[in-house]
Design an enzyme around this catalytic site. Structure first.
Site, short mmCIF file in Angstrom:
data_model
loop_
_atom_site.label_atom_id
_atom_site.label_comp_id
_atom_site.label_asym_id
_atom_site.label_seq_id
_atom_site.Cartn_x
_atom_site.Cartn_y
_atom_site.Cartn_z
N SER A 228 -35.56 22.40 27.19
CA SER A 228 -35.49 23.84 27.05
C SER A 228 -34.82 24.45 28.30
CB SER A 228 -36.88 24.41 26.80
OG SER A 228 -36.84 25.72 26.35
N ASP A 454 -34.04 24.11 15.63
CA ASP A 454 -34.69 24.64 16.83
C ASP A 454 -34.65 26.17 16.83
OD1 ASP A 454 -35.40 25.34 19.54
OD2 ASP A 454 -34.91 23.30 20.11
N HIS A 484 -38.94 22.82 18.36
CA HIS A 484 -38.28 22.99 19.64
C HIS A 484 -38.20 21.65 20.34
CE1 HIS A 484 -36.73 25.10 23.02
NE2 HIS A 484 -37.83 25.08 23.75
#
Length: 515
Positions: A228, A454, A484
């Site tokens: 991320s 995602d 995610h």
């Protein structure tokens, strides 16, 4: 997923695990820059995480009895004045489990946010990386401004309860004024409590901390696993120190070419896609979907619920009620992982009957609130780092002009994400750039994995990152999945490719597709 206080978040959901240190700096004021790379870390059994890191008990031993160990590294408060004041950077590690002769070095993790505590998160996922631990010490850290690393706290727990309940999608001038006033008050608290730390929590500062960490850990190269926001941090590191990059993997990839507005708009599209996928999955089950008979009906009923909550909140987790803002936040949290979809189904079903406790619990998880009512500093750090990084400052009038575009991207999340852009408007420190520079000519291959489903870091960002890193550096992979990130989906194809690179140096074939 932005709350009303944030321009954008690319947080790994599980990293949202508070009393944060308000000291602007700690340590010696006469530290010499030549001393810092040779400092000796004092590794000890880890204590329980402090409130800023999310609280809870000390990390449990790994399978086989290996203990987690923690230490503190000194780093310059201001990297332009390396002989000046220092701050403490909290570290955690689990020593390599395999043959010492085959040990490669340290593998440093950043799980995202910005604002997530690596000291708290790595032990929570430790078993997932057991194979990687055969040849690496697993290492993570609280980046500056986060958790135990001079963590920034903008408001106290009671104030945050009120802040996260406010109407984040104003419908009239009075509500707009109130939102702006609340954001200004929150930002003022950040400035007051962070003191001289506030200008020094940029991603470039954290990247320099990682290179110092590399030296202190005794590694010639930085072997790195970024997830991320951790991909943005890794890209910035690769730009600043291309010759020091070792084996690196970026998962759930941030698009480095976007500014804050484009990132928020991309998230609107991403969360809408995830909601569409949730609705399709629910209505395709053998049993009836309790939140709608068709995909369209699922989304219509959710929209109606949020509209009703805007007028009249329902029972949440007493004494708090479930507001429209908390419900939207809770729905978004559940979309981070397909594993959370059953909770979303149950939470929506109960909310239709006037019980909002599950959606509120999901929202609390996003905001870093524990059952005792204490908040970690994940959201305060998130805003502080994003606003230090992002140059743009958006006014309420500008946001209003963008609402049609955001609503087109997502009827459900559009307003919420658009209004989140005002969070840096009154920030005390200028933002650094429109977007990060991640060009890394001369770096070795970096594996970049995009997930087609995602919500928080849309799939297209992986391709943009691979291109921006430069020819011969970014090696793009695709995972056709939901949620995610890719590696923690436990998909065998993804894991084999990542493990093969990190453990054996085998670069995956470009454009590999896993499903």
């Amino acid at each position: 997923m932005p709350t009303q206080s944030q321009p954008r978040v690319t947080a790994l959901a599980a990293a949202a695990l508070l009393l944060s240190a308000t000291l602007s700096a700690c340590g010696s004021s006469d530290a010499k820059d030549e001393d810092l790379p040779t400092q000796k870390l004092s590794w000890k059994d880890c204590p329980a995480p402090d409130a800023a890191e999310g609280g809870g008990g000390a990390p449990s031993p790994l399978p086989g009895g290996a203990e987690w160990q923690c230490a503190t590294m000194k780093a310059p408060l201001d990297w332009s004045k390396p002989k000046g004041d220092t701050i403490d950077i909290a570290l955690i590690k689990a020593a390599a489990s395999g043959d010492k002769k085959k040990r490669i070095g340290s593998l440093v993790f950043n799980f995202g946010g910005p604002g997530g505590s690596g000291v708290t998160t790595l032990p929570a996922f430790g078993e997932d990386y057991a194979k990687l631990r055969t040849r690496y010490d697993l290492v993570s850290f609280d980046p500056r401004g986060v958790g135990a690393s001079a963590g920034i706290r903008c408001e106290d727990d009671e104030q945050l309860d009120t802040y996260f309940q406010q109407d984040a999608t104003p419908d009239d001038d009075s509500e707009k004024k109130k939102l702006v006033e609340n954001v200004k008050s929150f930002n003022g608290g950040c400035e007051k409590n962070a003191g001289s730390t506030l200008p020094h929590v940029r991603t470039t500062d954290a990247a320099r901390d990682m290179d110092l960490m590399r030296q202190v850990l005794g590694d010639d190269k930085l072997h790195y696993f970024g997830i991320s926001y951790g991909t943005e941090l890794g890209g910035v590191y690769a730009h600043l120190f291309p010759k020091k990059v070792g084996r690196a993997v970026f998962d759930a990839v941030v698009d480095p070419t976007e500014n804050a507005e484009q990132g928020s708009l991309g998230q609107a599209e991403g969360f809408q896609l995830a909601l569409d996928n949730f609705a399709k999955d629910c209505t395709s089950q053998a049993d009836d979907c309790p939140v709608g008979d068709t995909e369209a009906q699922v989304k219509e009923k959710i929209a109606k619920l949020l509209k009703d909550l805007d007028r009249k909140p329902i029972r949440g987790l007493p004494p708090r009620e479930l507001t429209q803002t908390a419900a939207t936040n809770g729905i978004a949290q559940a979309l981070y992982s397909k594993d959370f979809w059953p909770y979303l189904t149950q939470g929506l079903d109960e909310a239709y009957d006037g019980d909002g406790k599950i959606l509120m619990a999901l929202s609390d998880s996003m905001n870093g609130r524990n059952e005792d009512g204490q908040y970690s500093n994940i959201q305060s750090a998130n805003v502080s780092i994003n606003c230090a990084d992002d140059k743009a400052r958006y006014t309420p009038r500008y946001v209003e002009g963008k609402l049609p575009e955001f609503r087109k991207a997502s009827p459900l999340f559009g307003d919420y994400l658009a209004w989140g852009m005002v969070s840096c408007t009154d920030w005390a420190v200028d933002g650094q750039a429109d977007h990060p520079d991640v060009s890394a000519e001369g770096a070795p291959p970096i594996v970049v994995i995009g997930n087609t489903g995602d919500p928080a870091t849309p799939y297209e960002g992986a391709h943009k990152m691979a291109q921006a890193l430069g020819k011969g550096v970014g090696v793009e992979m695709t995972y056709k999945g939901q949620g995610h990130g890719a590696y923690d989906s436990k998909n065998a194809c993804v894991r084999d490719a990542v493990d093969g690179y990190l453990l054996e140096g085998t670069v995956p074939k470009a454009d590999t597709v896993c499903s």
